[in-house]
Write a protein that holds these residues in place. Structure first.
Motif, PDB file in Angstrom:
ATOM      1  N   CYS A 115       0.823  -1.219   0.000  1.00 19.10           N
ATOM      2  CA  CYS A 115       0.000   0.000   0.000  1.00 19.10           C
ATOM      3  C   CYS A 115       0.852   1.262   0.000  1.00 19.10           C
ATOM      4  O   CYS A 115       0.427   2.295  -0.497  1.00 19.10           O
ATOM      5  CB  CYS A 115      -0.917   0.024   1.225  1.00 19.10           C
ATOM      6  N   CYS A 116       2.044   1.196   0.603  1.00 22.82           N
ATOM      7  CA  CYS A 116       2.886   2.387   0.737  1.00 22.82           C
ATOM      8  C   CYS A 116       4.020   2.389  -0.285  1.00 22.82           C
ATOM      9  O   CYS A 116       5.013   3.098  -0.110  1.00 22.82           O
ATOM     10  CB  CYS A 116       3.456   2.477   2.146  1.00 22.82           C
ATOM     11  N   HIS A 117       3.884   1.589  -1.353  1.00 19.43           N
ATOM     12  CA  HIS A 117       4.958   1.511  -2.348  1.00 19.43           C
ATOM     13  C   HIS A 117       5.171   2.878  -3.009  1.00 19.43           C
ATOM     14  O   HIS A 117       4.209   3.539  -3.395  1.00 19.43           O
ATOM     15  CB  HIS A 117       4.606   0.469  -3.417  1.00 19.43           C
ATOM     16  N   PRO A 118       6.444   3.296  -3.134  1.00 23.85           N
ATOM     17  CA  PRO A 118       6.714   4.625  -3.697  1.00 23.85           C
ATOM     18  C   PRO A 118       6.268   4.797  -5.150  1.00 23.85           C
ATOM     19  O   PRO A 118       6.218   5.934  -5.629  1.00 23.85           O
ATOM     20  CB  PRO A 118       8.231   4.784  -3.555  1.00 23.85           C
ATOM     21  N   ALA A 119       5.912   3.705  -5.836  1.00 20.14           N
ATOM     22  CA  ALA A 119       5.420   3.853  -7.210  1.00 20.14           C
ATOM     23  C   ALA A 119       3.976   4.346  -7.229  1.00 20.14           C
ATOM     24  O   ALA A 119       3.452   4.676  -8.283  1.00 20.14           O
ATOM     25  CB  ALA A 119       5.533   2.531  -7.967  1.00 20.14           C
ATOM     26  N   LEU A 120       3.336   4.393  -6.070  1.00 15.20           N
ATOM     27  CA  LEU A 120       1.971   4.930  -5.998  1.00 15.20           C
ATOM     28  C   LEU A 120       2.031   6.398  -5.597  1.00 15.20           C
ATOM     29  O   LEU A 120       2.956   6.829  -4.923  1.00 15.20           O
ATOM     30  CB  LEU A 120       1.150   4.155  -4.961  1.00 15.20           C
ATOM     31  N   GLU A 121       1.020   7.141  -6.017  1.00 15.87           N
ATOM     32  CA  GLU A 121       0.911   8.552  -5.650  1.00 15.87           C
ATOM     33  C   GLU A 121       0.813   8.673  -4.118  1.00 15.87           C
ATOM     34  O   GLU A 121       0.113   7.873  -3.497  1.00 15.87           O
ATOM     35  CB  GLU A 121      -0.394   9.078  -6.234  1.00 15.87           C
ATOM     36  N   PRO A 122       1.457   9.673  -3.523  1.00 20.30           N
ATOM     37  CA  PRO A 122       1.426   9.777  -2.055  1.00 20.30           C
ATOM     38  C   PRO A 122       0.010   9.748  -1.459  1.00 20.30           C
ATOM     39  O   PRO A 122      -0.241   9.035  -0.493  1.00 20.30           O
ATOM     40  CB  PRO A 122       2.102  11.117  -1.782  1.00 20.30           C
ATOM     41  N   LYS A 123      -0.908  10.492  -2.049  1.00 18.72           N
ATOM     42  CA  LYS A 123      -2.258  10.522  -1.479  1.00 18.72           C
ATOM     43  C   LYS A 123      -2.947   9.160  -1.607  1.00 18.72           C
ATOM     44  O   LYS A 123      -3.722   8.762  -0.736  1.00 18.72           O
ATOM     45  CB  LYS A 123      -3.093  11.608  -2.170  1.00 18.72           C
ATOM     46  N   SER A 124      -2.628   8.445  -2.692  1.00 18.39           N
ATOM     47  CA  SER A 124      -3.214   7.120  -2.879  1.00 18.39           C
ATOM     48  C   SER A 124      -2.667   6.131  -1.858  1.00 18.39           C
ATOM     49  O   SER A 124      -3.368   5.235  -1.407  1.00 18.39           O
ATOM     50  CB  SER A 124      -2.932   6.600  -4.286  1.00 18.39           C
ATOM     51  N   ARG A 125      -1.388   6.303  -1.496  1.00 20.33           N
ATOM     52  CA  ARG A 125      -0.798   5.427  -0.478  1.00 20.33           C
ATOM     53  C   ARG A 125      -1.582   5.576   0.815  1.00 20.33           C
ATOM     54  O   ARG A 125      -1.911   4.595   1.474  1.00 20.33           O
ATOM     55  CB  ARG A 125       0.655   5.819  -0.192  1.00 20.33           C
ATOM     56  N   ILE A 126      -1.865   6.818   1.169  1.00 13.80           N
ATOM     57  CA  ILE A 126      -2.589   7.091   2.411  1.00 13.80           C
ATOM     58  C   ILE A 126      -3.981   6.476   2.349  1.00 13.80           C
ATOM     59  O   ILE A 126      -4.411   5.763   3.263  1.00 13.80           O
ATOM     60  CB  ILE A 126      -2.691   8.613   2.632  1.00 13.80           C
ATOM     61  N   GLU A 176      18.287  -4.611   1.257  1.00 15.41           N
ATOM     62  CA  GLU A 176      18.834  -3.475   0.508  1.00 15.41           C
ATOM     63  C   GLU A 176      17.789  -2.388   0.294  1.00 15.41           C
ATOM     64  O   GLU A 176      18.118  -1.231   0.074  1.00 15.41           O
ATOM     65  CB  GLU A 176      19.471  -3.941  -0.810  1.00 15.41           C
ATOM     66  N   LEU A 177      16.493  -2.758   0.363  1.00 14.76           N
ATOM     67  CA  LEU A 177      15.426  -1.772   0.170  1.00 14.76           C
ATOM     68  C   LEU A 177      14.745  -1.401   1.481  1.00 14.76           C
ATOM     69  O   LEU A 177      13.944  -0.472   1.538  1.00 14.76           O
ATOM     70  CB  LEU A 177      14.360  -2.336  -0.783  1.00 14.76           C
ATOM     71  N   TRP A 178      15.055  -2.155   2.541  1.00 21.34           N
ATOM     72  CA  TRP A 178      14.302  -2.053   3.789  1.00 21.34           C
ATOM     73  C   TRP A 178      14.190  -0.611   4.301  1.00 21.34           C
ATOM     74  O   TRP A 178      13.084  -0.117   4.554  1.00 21.34           O
ATOM     75  CB  TRP A 178      14.921  -2.960   4.854  1.00 21.34           C
ATOM     76  N   ALA A 179      15.331   0.065   4.460  1.00 22.48           N
ATOM     77  CA  ALA A 179      15.331   1.398   5.077  1.00 22.48           C
ATOM     78  C   ALA A 179      14.456   2.356   4.277  1.00 22.48           C
ATOM     79  O   ALA A 179      13.616   3.069   4.838  1.00 22.48           O
ATOM     80  CB  ALA A 179      16.752   1.921   5.185  1.00 22.48           C
ATOM     81  N   GLU A 180      14.634   2.356   2.935  1.00 24.86           N
ATOM     82  CA  GLU A 180      13.875   3.276   2.078  1.00 24.86           C
ATOM     83  C   GLU A 180      12.375   2.984   2.155  1.00 24.86           C
ATOM     84  O   GLU A 180      11.551   3.890   2.296  1.00 24.86           O
ATOM     85  CB  GLU A 180      14.371   3.142   0.637  1.00 24.86           C
ATOM     86  N   ARG A 181      12.007   1.699   2.042  1.00 25.03           N
ATOM     87  CA  ARG A 181      10.592   1.334   2.016  1.00 25.03           C
ATOM     88  C   ARG A 181       9.940   1.512   3.379  1.00 25.03           C
ATOM     89  O   ARG A 181       8.779   1.915   3.474  1.00 25.03           O
ATOM     90  CB  ARG A 181      10.422  -0.107   1.529  1.00 25.03           C
ATOM     91  N   LEU A 182      10.668   1.196   4.456  1.00 24.63           N
ATOM     92  CA  LEU A 182      10.107   1.424   5.791  1.00 24.63           C
ATOM     93  C   LEU A 182       9.871   2.920   5.965  1.00 24.63           C
ATOM     94  O   LEU A 182       8.848   3.341   6.499  1.00 24.63           O
ATOM     95  CB  LEU A 182      11.047   0.908   6.885  1.00 24.63           C
ATOM     96  N   GLY A 183      10.825   3.723   5.455  1.00 25.29           N
ATOM     97  CA  GLY A 183      10.673   5.172   5.527  1.00 25.29           C
ATOM     98  C   GLY A 183       9.368   5.613   4.878  1.00 25.29           C
ATOM     99  O   GLY A 183       8.653   6.476   5.397  1.00 25.29           O
ATOM    100  N   SER A 184       9.033   4.987   3.741  1.00 23.32           N
ATOM    101  CA  SER A 184       7.805   5.336   3.027  1.00 23.32           C
ATOM    102  C   SER A 184       6.576   4.958   3.858  1.00 23.32           C
ATOM    103  O   SER A 184       5.601   5.714   3.944  1.00 23.32           O
ATOM    104  CB  SER A 184       7.792   4.621   1.676  1.00 23.32           C
ATOM    105  N   VAL A 185       6.615   3.784   4.506  1.00 19.75           N
ATOM    106  CA  VAL A 185       5.499   3.338   5.348  1.00 19.75           C
ATOM    107  C   VAL A 185       5.312   4.300   6.525  1.00 19.75           C
ATOM    108  O   VAL A 185       4.201   4.767   6.805  1.00 19.75           O
ATOM    109  CB  VAL A 185       5.742   1.899   5.872  1.00 19.75           C
TER     110      VAL A 185
END
Lengths: 413, 112
Positions: A115-126, A176-185
Motif C-alpha cells: 500500500c505504501c509503495h513509492p510507485a503509488l501517488e502519495p495521497k493514494s498510499r494514504i 537493501e530496500l528495507w530502510a527506504e521502504r520502511l521510511g515510506s510506510v
C-alpha cells in the motif's frame, strides 16, 4: 442489534480481523480487487448462513474459507469469460487445501509495504492504507480528506489497478530496500496523523479521528516488526504529541500554545508510554529522524519548572537537518534558536528560508513573533497580517489575530 | 513480467557520451544477460534524425523531428523480464541515463 446474533458475531469478527482476513486473501489471490470482492461476498453469505444455523465456532476461519471459495468462483467466471484457463488450473490445484484459523498467517506487514509503495501517488498510499489496513470505508476516507466519495473511490480503484498492472510486489522488502521502504510506510502513517492533527476537532466533528487511526497503524507495524528503533520512534512521537490533544484547544475552540497548556489535561498514560518507547528506541543505537522528532516532542512534555530546554531542542533540530535538509526543519530550528533567547540568530535563520516558505503560514507567524520580541513593531504586524491571510483554519486565524492585538496593546500602553 | 525501460535524457544536460558512458552501458547489458533478464535493448540516434509519420484522410504526412516537444528525448530502451516492479526498479536504477535523465518503466501488455 442484540436480537441478531449472526450480525453481531459478523461485526465482531470483522472489527477484530478485517485487515488480517483481507491481507490473507490478497496474499493467496495476488489481486486486491478480487480479494475485496470475495471478502464482501463472504460476509454476505455469512449473514445468510449464520442466521440459519448460528455463528460458527471460528467466525474468522469460516469467513476466510468461504472468502477463498468466492474468490475461486469469481476467477472461474472470469476464466469462462476471458478464457484465462491458466489461472483456473493453478487455482483448482490449490482448492483441495482446507483452511483453519491457525493457517491465517498475518500477511498485514506485506500488505502495508504494498500500500505504501513509492510507485503509488502519495495521497493514494494514504487512502489505500486506511482502506485496506485500517478498514475505513471509502466514504469515511473521503470525508476525512474533504473529498467526494466518487473521487476517492476512483483514486482507490486506480491505485489497485496500478498495483496489478505495474507488478508492485506483495512482499516485505529485502535488506537493501528495507530502510527506504520502511521510511515510506512510516511517512504515510505520519501524514495520516498530521492530517488529523491539523484540523481543529470543533471544526469538523464528523471526521474520523485520523490521529487515533495513525496510532493504531504505528502500533500494528511495531507489533508485526518488533525491535525496530525507527518504528518505535514514530509511535513514541505520535503518543507524545497526541497526549496533549485535550489541552490544545480551549473551551471556545481556540488554539492554546504549548507553554500555556494545562498539563493536568494531558493524557498521563499515553505520555509515559511514549517516553518509555523512546528510551527503548534510543537504547538500540540505531538513530533516525523519527527518534529525533520524538526526542523533541519528549522535551516539550517533560519541561520542568525552569521551562523547556530549548538549547537541547536546537541541537536536536540541527541533527534532524542532516536527515531532512528541508526549509520546514530550518524554520523549526529558527524557532528553537529564538526561544533559547537568541533573537538575532533566529531572524537570520528565518531569512535563509524566506524564499522557500513565502506562502507558508507558520513561517510568517514565527517571524511576526520574533520581530515583535525584538521591538520591530511595524514589521511584526505586517508578518501577522500575512500569516492571517495564509491560515487554513479558523482556529489558527483567531489565534494569530489575538497575538497581533496583544502586540498592539503592549505598544500602545 | 516484461517491462520496457524507456530512457529519456536531455542532450544538453547529458555529459559527453564518450567511451566511458558506452562502456557503462555495455557493462550493464552484460550483467542483464548474465542474470537472464535481458530481452532486448538499443540506443537510438539523436532526435535530429527523427521523422514523424501520421496518416490523415488517407494521406501520409511526414515531418522532420520528434512528435513531442520536450527537453528530454527518448534515447534508448531496454526490454527486461523481471519478477516484479521492485526487481525492474533495481535494474532501471543501474541504467547510466538515470543519473542525469529519467527512466520510465512500463509494463508490457500480455494478450491472451
Amino acid at each position: 442489534m442484540s436480537d441478531d446474533p449472526a450480525r453481531a458475531a459478523l461485526e465482531a469478527a470483522l472489527r477484530a480481523d478485517r485487515g488480517r482476513l483481507l491481507a490473507a486473501l490478497i496474499a493467496r489471490t495476488g489481486d486486491f480487487q478480487l480479494a475485496e470482492d470475495a471478502l464482501q461476498d463472504a460476509t454476505e453469505a455469512a449473514l445468510v448462513h449464520w442466521r440459519r444455523s448460528g455463528p460458527p465456532v471460528s467466525p474468522q476461519g469460516w469467513i476466510l474459507r468461504v472468502g477463498w471459495r468466492k474468490a475461486l468462483d469469481r476467477l472461474r467466471r472470469r476464466a469462462r469469460d476471458q478464457r484465462h484457463l491458466e489461472a483456473e488450473t493453478v487455482l483448482a490445484a490449490e482448492e483441495g487445501a482446507e483452511m483453519t484459523p491457525e493457517d491465517i498467517a498475518d500477511d498485514r506487514l506485506r500488505l502495508i509495504f504494498t500500500c505504501c509503495h513509492p510507485a503509488l501517488e502519495p495521497k493514494s498510499r494514504i487512502a489505500l492504507t486506511l482502506r485496506t489496513i485500517g478498514g475505513l470505508t471509502t466514504a469515511e476516507i473521503a470525508r476525512a480528506f474533504l473529498d467526494s466519495e466518487t473521487a476517492m473511490g476512483q483514486r482507490l480503484s486506480r491505485a489497485k489497478a496500478k498495483i496489478a498492472t505495474a507488478g508492485i510486489p506483495f512482499a516485505i522488502p529485502g535488506p537493501e530496500l528495507w530502510a527506504e521502504r520502511l521510511g515510506s510506510v512510516l511517512a504515510v502513517i505520519y501524514l495520516i496523523f498530521n492530517e488529523g492533527y491539523s484540523v481543529g476537532r470543533h471544526e469538523a466533528p464528523v471526521r474520523t479521528d485520523l490521529c487515533e487511526e495513525a496510532i493504531f497503524l504505528a502500533r500494528l507495524v511495531d507489533v508485526l516488526r518488533p525491535g525496530d528503533a525507527e518504528i518505535e520512534g514514530l509511535l513514541a512521537l505520535l503518543l507524545l504529541t497526541h497526549c496533549r490533544r485535550c489541552a490544545r484547544h480551549d473551551a471556545a475552540g481556540q488554539l492554546v500554545p504549548l507553554q500555556d497548556q494545562d498539563t493536568n489535561l494531558w493524557d498521563a498514560d499515553q505520555r509515559q508510554e511514549g517516553l518509555d518507547l523512546l528510551d527503548r528506541a534510543i537504547a538500540r543505537s540505531a538513530p533516525g529522524p523519527f527518534q529525533i522528532k520524538a526526542a523533541i516532542a519528549a522535551l516539550h512534555v517533560t519541561a520542568g519548572p525552569a521551562g523547556t530546554d530549548w538549547l537541547q531542542i536546537t541541537a536536536l533540530y540541527r541533527a534532524l537537518l542532516r536527515y531532512e535538509p528541508t526549509a520546514v526543519v530550518r524554520l523549526n530550528l529558527a524557532v528553537a534558536i529564538g526561544e533559547a533567547g537568541d533573537l538575532t540568530g533566529a531572524l537570520a535563520e528565518l531569512g535563509a528560508v524566506s524564499e522557500d516558505l513565502t506562502d507558508y503560514q507558520p513561517y510568517h507567524a514565527a517571524r511576526a513573533e520574533f520581530l515583535g520580541r525584538a521591538g520591530r513593531l511595524d514589521e511584526s504586524i505586517a508578518s501577522y497580517d500575512r500569516a492571517i491571510t495564509l491560515a487554513t483554519n479558523s482556529a489558527d486565524a483567531e489565534f494569530l489575530c489575538n497575538r497581533r492585538e496583544k502586540l498592539r496593546e503592549r505598544w500602545a500602553s | 513480467m516484461q517491462y520496457m525501460a524507456l530512457i529519456y535524457t536531455d542532450p544538453a544536460k547529458a555529459p559527453e557520451m564518450g567511451e566511458k558512458m558506452n562502456g557503462e552501458y555495455f557493462e550493464l547489458t552484460k550483467r542483464m544477460r548474465e542474470a537472464g533478464v535481458m530481452r532486448a535493448g538499443d540506443a537510438l540516434h539523436p532526435v535530429s534524425s527523427a521523422t514523424s509519420v501520421r496518416v490523415r484522410g488517407g494521406k501520409v504526412e511526414t515531418m522532420d523531428g520528434p512528435f513531442a516537444e520536450t527537453k528530454e528525448h527518448l534515447g534508448g530502451y531496454y526490454l527486461i523480464d523481471c519478477a516484479d516492479l521492485d526487481e525492474a526498479i533495481k535494474w532501471a536504477a543501474q541504467i547510466p541515463g538515470a543519473q542525469f535523465g529519467t527512466v520510465e518503466l512500463r509494463p508490457v501488455v500480455v494478450f491472451r
